[in-house]
Design a protein around this motif. Structure first.
Motif, short mmCIF file in Angstrom:
data_model
loop_
_atom_site.label_atom_id
_atom_site.label_comp_id
_atom_site.label_asym_id
_atom_site.label_seq_id
_atom_site.Cartn_x
_atom_site.Cartn_y
_atom_site.Cartn_z
N ALA A 150 3.51 -6.70 0.15
CA ALA A 150 1.92 -6.72 -0.35
C ALA A 150 1.98 -7.97 -1.50
CB ALA A 150 1.70 -5.52 -0.95
N ASP A 151 2.78 -8.12 -2.14
CA ASP A 151 2.94 -9.35 -3.27
C ASP A 151 3.08 -10.70 -2.47
OD1 ASP A 151 3.06 -7.32 -5.28
OD2 ASP A 151 5.18 -7.68 -5.35
N ARG A 152 3.48 -10.58 -1.23
CA ARG A 152 3.54 -11.84 -0.57
C ARG A 152 2.25 -12.36 0.25
NH1 ARG A 152 7.84 -13.81 4.04
NH2 ARG A 152 7.06 -16.01 4.63
N VAL A 153 1.34 -11.27 0.55
CA VAL A 153 0.47 -11.53 1.58
C VAL A 153 -0.97 -11.22 0.90
CG1 VAL A 153 1.71 -11.08 3.72
CG2 VAL A 153 0.40 -9.08 2.90
N THR A 154 -1.00 -10.66 -0.41
CA THR A 154 -2.09 -10.64 -0.92
C THR A 154 -2.05 -11.22 -2.25
OG1 THR A 154 -1.50 -8.24 -2.05
CG2 THR A 154 -2.62 -8.52 0.27
N HIS A 155 -3.22 -11.44 -3.04
CA HIS A 155 -3.19 -11.66 -4.49
C HIS A 155 -3.42 -10.39 -5.33
CE1 HIS A 155 -7.63 -10.94 -4.82
NE2 HIS A 155 -7.78 -11.88 -3.90
N PRO A 156 -3.34 -10.45 -6.58
CA PRO A 156 -3.04 -9.46 -7.27
C PRO A 156 -4.35 -8.59 -7.38
CG PRO A 156 -1.94 -11.10 -8.48
CD PRO A 156 -2.56 -11.59 -7.12
N GLY A 157 -5.66 -9.24 -7.14
CA GLY A 157 -6.89 -8.50 -7.16
C GLY A 157 -7.46 -8.00 -5.96
N SER A 158 -6.63 -8.27 -4.83
CA SER A 158 -6.99 -7.94 -3.54
C SER A 158 -7.32 -6.40 -3.15
CB SER A 158 -6.05 -8.41 -2.55
OG SER A 158 -6.43 -8.23 -1.18
N ARG A 159 -8.49 -6.08 -2.70
CA ARG A 159 -8.53 -4.67 -2.40
C ARG A 159 -7.56 -4.31 -1.33
NH1 ARG A 159 -13.18 -3.47 1.46
NH2 ARG A 159 -13.39 -5.36 2.49
N TRP A 160 -6.94 -5.14 -0.56
CA TRP A 160 -5.98 -4.65 0.34
C TRP A 160 -4.61 -4.62 -0.03
CZ3 TRP A 160 -7.92 -4.04 5.20
CH2 TRP A 160 -9.34 -4.51 5.63
N ARG A 161 -4.25 -5.06 -1.40
CA ARG A 161 -2.95 -4.99 -1.64
C ARG A 161 -2.48 -3.50 -1.62
NH1 ARG A 161 0.17 -8.08 -6.35
NH2 ARG A 161 0.01 -9.53 -4.86
N ALA A 162 -3.04 -2.41 -2.06
CA ALA A 162 -2.54 -1.02 -2.01
C ALA A 162 -2.37 -0.67 -0.58
CB ALA A 162 -3.49 -0.03 -2.92
N ALA B 118 -3.43 1.50 10.77
CA ALA B 118 -3.05 2.42 9.53
C ALA B 118 -3.52 1.51 8.35
CB ALA B 118 -1.43 2.17 9.65
N VAL B 119 -3.41 0.36 8.15
CA VAL B 119 -4.03 -0.39 6.91
C VAL B 119 -5.42 -0.44 6.91
CG1 VAL B 119 -4.18 -2.71 6.10
CG2 VAL B 119 -2.06 -2.30 7.28
N LEU B 120 -6.21 -0.43 7.87
CA LEU B 120 -7.58 -0.09 7.71
C LEU B 120 -7.76 1.18 7.47
CD1 LEU B 120 -9.03 -1.85 11.39
CD2 LEU B 120 -9.30 -2.51 8.82
N CYS B 121 -7.15 2.25 7.84
CA CYS B 121 -7.17 3.74 7.40
C CYS B 121 -7.11 3.70 6.06
CB CYS B 121 -6.31 4.58 8.30
SG CYS B 121 -6.72 4.83 10.02
N ARG B 122 -6.05 3.24 5.56
CA ARG B 122 -5.81 3.30 4.21
C ARG B 122 -7.06 2.80 3.25
NH1 ARG B 122 -1.22 5.69 1.38
NH2 ARG B 122 -1.32 3.92 -0.25
N LEU B 123 -7.48 1.82 3.78
CA LEU B 123 -8.56 1.24 2.98
C LEU B 123 -10.00 1.80 3.09
CD1 LEU B 123 -9.52 -1.33 1.16
CD2 LEU B 123 -10.38 -2.41 3.34
#
Length: 377
Positions: A11-23, A126-131
């Protein structure tokens, strides 16, 4: 198994700290969706079984890279050590950074319903479901084993989206605010436009190109948008268990035969599939369906093109001499390629990226940028 720290680093690699996709990335156990995969080693595919080496499994699963899960008709889940699959890759777990790239191009809102085209391993679903929550996500794939395995693994991860076995070009199971594809198509399936809600948005790639097309549905049932100033390539959508046979016999001819037309060209020989995505995309728009082959040794580079209409071209360049080109058939494929390179040199760029897009209700795509225009049908 402690996978959480690995997922967090991804997550640290593919998103920025404020990204809603990070979690969503940090909370999705990618290794569970790829318990087995194919690795290219020494000129052939070898199966890897995750549980046999947990450290290697975690390293592979939480790297930002694609893991090929199916070659031809043989899925890695069903393969044994020593199996030698034949054919092209037919399914994978797409690298997470590219998954997010396509989701961002789709501009998915928190309350949008989303159709995920190309379930594959189920990781992107799964990533979509998490968001978004399970009830807002539907995923389709043409392969019944893929959808069944993905549904089971999604359930193990705590998700129950709708997962459907369906040809991506057939009528779709519902209406959606967003359609985002991890497979490539040509043209846009009319069923996608029918299934998009008014004002809905699609994001996809065009078969055998690096073009990402995004478009918003219009009142006439078509869509308008653009070719993004970005690039990606996906496996093309298939309708059966494997892709149709390629042009192996014509390739055999093109490797050694004398052409009807033989001439020297002023441009160097390129590996167009690996090193010249923009040129390849422009050529595919102009002459769709070309199959490429490239070989290189210490002194010689050879590029071959074959086309379903029987046309073929072979260009051979020895060291720094001018290439010799053999061509046969109703279309002079290498001449078409050189014309594109001429355009590139004369104009400083090609017009594809950033082109305006208009999609007819039947899925035919019209591109325009300045005085240049093209149709993808």
């Amino acid at each position: 198994m402690d996978w959480h720290s690995h997922a967090q680093r991804l997550a640290d690699r593919v998103t920025h700290p404020g990204s809603r996709w990070r979690a969503a990335i940090a909370g999705t156990p990618r290794h569970q969706f790829v318990p087995a995969w194919w690795a290219w080693n020494g000129g052939r595919w070898e199966v890897r079984h995750g549980p046999a080496d947990e450290e290697a499994w975690l390293k592979a699963a939480y790297a930002d890279r694609t893991l090929v899960t199916r070659i031809g008709t043989l899925h890695a889940d069903h393969a044994g050590v020593g199996d030698k699959p034949a054919g092209l890759p037919t399914s994978s777990s797409t690298l997470p950074g590219l998954v997010l790239q396509m989701y961002r191009h789709a501009r998915i809102g928190d309350k949008d319903t989303v159709l995920d085209v190309g379930t594959g391993s189920g990781y992107g679903t799964a990533v979509l479901c998490r968001l978004l929550g399970d009830d807002r996500v539907t995923s389709i794939d043409v392969d019944a084993y893929l959808t069944a395995a993905a549904a089971d693994r999604l359930s193990e991860a705590g998700h129950k989206p709708r997962v459907v076995t369906s040809d991506a070009t057939a009528p779709l199971p519902g209406a959606f605010d967003r359609i985002v594809a991890m497979v490539s198509v040509r043209p846009i399936p009319a069923s996608w436009l029918e299934a998009l809600a008014p004002g809905g948005r699609l994001a996809t790639t065009i078969t055998n190109t690096s073009l990402i097309v995004t478009a918003v549905k219009t009142a006439d049932g078509g869509a308008v948008g653009q070719v993004e100033r970005d690039w990606a390539m996906f496996m093309r959508a298939r309708r059966g268990t494997d892709y149709p046979p390629g042009l192996a016999e014509l390739l055999d001819v093109a490797r050694t035969a004398d052409g009807e037309h033989v001439a020297m060209t002023r441009f160097p020989v390129l590996d167009i599939e690996e090193d010249a995505w923009e040129l390849r995309s422009m050529l595919e728009v102009a002459v769709p369906g070309i199959q490429h082959e490239y070989h290189e040794n210490t002194n010689t580079r050879t590029a071959i093109m074959v086309h379903p209409d029987g046309s073929w071209a072979r260009a051979v360049q020895a060291e720094h001499t001018r290439p010799v080109v053999h061509q046969t058939g109703p279309c002079r494929l290498w001449d078409e390629f050189d014309a594109i390179r001429d355009y590139w040199l004369q104009n400083g760029s090609l017009p594809l990226y950033g082109a305006a897009v208009r999609v007819d209700p039947d899925g035919v795509i019209h591109l325009r940028r300045g005085r240049w225009q093209a149709t993808i049908g």
